[in-house]
Design an enzyme around this catalytic site. Structure first.
Site, PDB file in Angstrom:
ATOM      1  N   HIS A 198      -7.692  -5.492  -0.201  1.00  0.00           N
ATOM      2  CA  HIS A 198      -6.446  -4.775   0.092  1.00  0.00           C
ATOM      3  C   HIS A 198      -5.825  -5.295   1.391  1.00  0.00           C
ATOM      4  O   HIS A 198      -6.499  -5.430   2.408  1.00  0.00           O
ATOM      5  CB  HIS A 198      -6.781  -3.290   0.219  1.00  0.00           C
ATOM      6  N   SER A 228       0.849  -1.192   0.000  1.00  0.00           N
ATOM      7  CA  SER A 228       0.000   0.000   0.000  1.00  0.00           C
ATOM      8  C   SER A 228       0.888   1.247   0.000  1.00  0.00           C
ATOM      9  O   SER A 228       1.727   1.382  -0.890  1.00  0.00           O
ATOM     10  CB  SER A 228      -0.975  -0.038   1.180  1.00  0.00           C
ATOM     11  N   GLU A 271      -9.045  -5.293  -4.447  1.00  0.00           N
ATOM     12  CA  GLU A 271      -8.457  -4.224  -3.646  1.00  0.00           C
ATOM     13  C   GLU A 271      -9.506  -3.299  -3.005  1.00  0.00           C
ATOM     14  O   GLU A 271      -9.413  -2.939  -1.833  1.00  0.00           O
ATOM     15  CB  GLU A 271      -7.533  -3.354  -4.518  1.00  0.00           C
TER      16      GLU A 271
END
Length: 516
Positions: free
Chosen positions: A420, A196, A319
């Site tokens: 995610h 990330s 995600e």
């Protein structure tokens, strides 16, 4: 009779001796300062070396983490406190001085706003033990403390530096170069990896000249690689922050004397306001300053000026579902907001041939549902920047592309799938890292362990040899090139798929755009 001296965990670093602890076959040192406290007049300034010490420092607990607001469901670690004096790192080593084991340096995520090296999922013991590598995890400044560029407010009396959090990371990597041999690591075999915002930091570091020679391969998981902004926008964000902070008749004095809590409260509001005012952008992120960061990272990959080190990069299949679940402002999901975002980007970049919007919408069923919008923002925020990088970087250095598709029955039941950050426990080997862990309530733990073994095997092989080989019988994962475009699909059983993202490229085109 030969007496064997007891093992010691005291190591001499360039700044002073540190004493660690032993966790099974792994020695651990926590909370080692790699830079001086960025406080007082050093707030918003580039990091400098810490003051040397002579007494042995007991490195038996994590150092303070950067100030941040609490996030439900995310533990920063047990008994971890917050403080602006947060520039420390941690080392897990299965070796001894004199060994030259590969080194893996982890940069945590959190939208450049949250997170810490002390989070339980990042515990480095399993990765260090299973892979016979030295694992380092670092803290860096977050939010307004590290990712708002106040350089436009500099005066003759006081200078604000740019990209101070990125400079924190470079300072930590320099510490590794100088000191890691004393912990059994090889300074000539360093892999930087992150997810990330940490993945974005990795793809950005690869385009910063001052990072040259500090690492030798890179792994970027779910990198928001295009969330890097120009100085004009940075100045606007700085002015907005001061407006939120208030009482800024003298901006320099206000920024240097405001309390940590005041800055954190303003940082929280800025975090929500910027993506609401300008959908698709983050409040915090690296800035193209023309010096430390000469150009937008995607441009640097395309023109070949990025560091030509082997790169392993990829994203997760679902995600955006996490952001929907959290009702996060970071990823727009309303179709009208998305259309407005495209219109604003096109207006800001009249010299760029923007992909045909009707063609893009048709690839997502015309944005008829929130699910379509979620797919579009997933691709816009994560998959497309990743594809642009592999298309470019693979021309200059070995590059591998993956997609993480594995989701447990519980995550499927919750309709978030391989969302995610769900790959993180598998990378670190910490797939059941808390008593309230719900991921395996409907089963999947045995399969999860096998997924973790395979991922670790690939990631570790890459860290050691720059090639992510698997075990005999596992599919051969070839480096990405424009002929085969091989992608490793990580699921219950791994497969290698040629040109997995062909339809995505067909919809968006292959025009590389640096969104400012």
């Amino acid at each position: 009779m030969t007496l064997i001296a007891p093992a010691t965990t005291v190591v001499e670093t360039t700044y002073g001796p540190v004493r660690g602890t032993t966790d099974g076959p792994v020695d651990v040192w926590k909370g080692i300062s790699y830079a001086a406290a960025p406080t007082g007049k050093r707030r918003f300034a580039a990091p400098v070396a810490p003051r040397p010490w002579t007494e042995v420092f007991d490195a038996d607990r994590f150092g303070p983490v950067g100030p941040q607001s609490a996030m439900p469901g995310m533990s920063l670690g047990e008994d971890v406190r917050q403080d602006e004096d947060c520039l420390s790192l941690n080392v897990w080593s299965p070796g001894t001085p004199g060994d030259r084991k590969p080194v893996m340096v982890w940069i945590h995520g959190g939208a450049y706003f949250r997170g810490a090296s002390s989070q339980p999922v990042y515990d480095g013991r399993a990765l260090a033990e299973n892979g016979d590598v030295v694992v380092v995890t670092i803290n860096y400044r977050l939010g307004a403390f590290g990712f708002v560029d106040f350089s436009s407010l500099s005066t003759d009396r006081h200078r604000f530096d740019t990209n101070v959090a990125m400079q924190d990371m470079i300072a930590a990597l320099r510490w590794v170069q100088v000191n890691i041999a004393a912990f059994g690591g090889d300074p000539d075999c360093v892999t930087v990896f992150g997810e990330s915002a940490g993945g974005g930091a990795v793809t950005t570091l690869m385009t910063m000249p001052s990072a040259r020679g500090l690492f030798h391969r890179a792994i970027a998981e779910s990198s928001p690689a295009t969330s890097v902004y120009n100085q004009e926008r940075a100045a606007h964000v700085a002015r907005t922050f001061l407006e939120i902070l208030g009482g800024a008749d003298d901006p320099v004095e206000r920024l240097l004397t405001a309390s940590t809590d005041e800055l954190l409260a303003a940082s929280d509001e800025l975090f929500s306001r910027i993506p609401s005012d300008t959908p698709g952008t983050l409040a915090f992120g690296p800035v193209v300053d023309g010096d430390l960061l000469p150009d937008y990272p995607v441009n640097s990959y395309w023109n070949g000026t990025a560091l030509r080190v082997p790169l392993l990069i990829g994203t997760n299949k679902d995600e955006a579902s996490l952001f929907k679940l959290m009702k996060s402002p970071l990823m727009p999901l309303d179709p009208d907001v998305i259309r407005g975002m495209f219109a604003e980007i096109a207006a800001e970049h009249p010299d760029v041939e923007f992909p045909d919007q009707a063609r893009i919408e048709s690839a997502y069923s015309g944005l008829a549902t929130k699910s379509d919008a979620m797919g579009l923002t997933r691709d816009f925020g994560f998959r497309l920047p990743t594809l642009w990088i592999v298309e470019a970087h693979s021309r200059y250095a070995p590059t591998w592309l993956y997609r993480f598709d594995y989701a447990t029955p519980m995550l499927k039941a919750l309709k978030i799938g391989a969302t995610h950050a769900t790959e993180l426990p598998y990378v670190f080997g910490n797939i059941a890292h808390g008593p309230k862990e719900v991921t395996y309530l409907l089963g999947g733990l045995s399969t999860g362990r096998k997924v973790s073994e395979r991922m670790q095997r690939r990631w570790l092989a890459f860290a050691k040899s720059a090639v992510p080989t698997g075990a005999p019988g596992e599919p051969a994962w070839n480096a990405y090139d424009r002929d085969g475009r091989a992608t490793l699909l990580i699921d219950k059983h791994d497969t290698v798929v040629p040109d997995l993202d062909g339809p995505l490229r067909a919809a968006w085109g292959e025009q590389v755009i640096a969104f400012a």
